[in-house]
Design an enzyme around this catalytic site. Structure first.
Site, PDB file in Angstrom:
ATOM      1  CD  GLU A 196      -5.253   1.623   9.406  1.00  0.00           C
ATOM      2  OE1 GLU A 196      -5.229   0.649   8.629  1.00  0.00           O
ATOM      3  OE2 GLU A 196      -4.336   1.941  10.165  1.00  0.00           O
ATOM      4  CG  HIS A 199      -0.340   0.143   2.529  1.00  0.00           C
ATOM      5  ND1 HIS A 199       0.031  -0.950   3.277  1.00  0.00           N
ATOM      6  CD2 HIS A 199      -0.011   1.234   3.276  1.00  0.00           C
ATOM      7  CE1 HIS A 199       0.551  -0.543   4.423  1.00  0.00           C
ATOM      8  NE2 HIS A 199       0.543   0.783   4.444  1.00  0.00           N
ATOM      9  CD  GLN A 254      -2.265   2.519   6.142  1.00  0.00           C
ATOM     10  OE1 GLN A 254      -1.122   2.879   5.890  1.00  0.00           O
ATOM     11  NE2 GLN A 254      -2.551   1.662   7.103  1.00  0.00           N
ATOM     12  CG  HIS A 293       3.702   4.593   5.136  1.00  0.00           C
ATOM     13  ND1 HIS A 293       2.676   5.225   5.812  1.00  0.00           N
ATOM     14  CD2 HIS A 293       3.264   3.334   4.914  1.00  0.00           C
ATOM     15  CE1 HIS A 293       1.677   4.387   5.983  1.00  0.00           C
ATOM     16  NE2 HIS A 293       2.000   3.221   5.440  1.00  0.00           N
ATOM     17  CD  GLU A 306       3.238  -0.350   7.110  1.00  0.00           C
ATOM     18  OE1 GLU A 306       2.493  -1.056   7.806  1.00  0.00           O
ATOM     19  OE2 GLU A 306       2.831   0.682   6.524  1.00  0.00           O
TER      20      GLU A 306
END
Length: 141
Positions: free
Chosen positions: A43, A7, A59, A83, A133
């Site tokens: 989220e 994502h 996301q 991110h 991530e």
């Protein structure tokens, strides 16, 4: 090591407004919502596509407070890409491999992520300025 881009995390001030934008503009469907107190965010995960290694998502992240990591990000940089998350088959193995190459890990061990995943973050200064991530998707039952 990476199976897919899991994502792209996008920081926003108003989650509902951004859900409406991404849903209407790109015809993306919300497949999960949650509040993650530990990370200080509300989220929504919007499904983009499925591939051989699993799904890909956008996301959307709204901070629960101005002093949360996403709240501080928005105060400093404004709304936008926060991110990039890569899907991995084994988050602990990926952490060991990447950490062994001198990249600092922001997490000592995996933690709870969206949709039951296990996640860990890499230090952005060691990855070209990008918060990265690692995501091990929840096992399908």
């Amino acid at each position: 090591m990476f199976m897919r881009i899991d994502h792209i995390g996008i920081a926003c001030r108003d989650l509902e407004e951004k859900i409406e934008l991404f849903s209407s503009l790109f015809e993306l469907e919300v497949v999960a919502r949650e509040v993650n107190e530990e990370q200080g965010v509300k989220e929504a995960m919007l499904h983009v596509a499925d591939g051989e290694g699993g799904g890909s998502y956008i996301q959307l992240l709204e901070p629960l407070s101005e002093d949360s990591p996403v709240g501080k990000f928005i105060a400093k940089r404004g709304e936008g890409v926060h991110h990039v998350a890569f899907g991995v088959p084994d988050v602990e193995g990926a952490m060991a491999t990447i950490g062994g190459k001198g990249v600092r890990l922001l997490d000592e061990r995996p933690r709870h992520g969206s949709m039951g995943s296990r996640i860990a973050f890499l230090h952005p200064k060691d990855v070209g300025g990008m918060l990265t991530e690692l995501v091990e998707a929840a096992k399908q039952q």
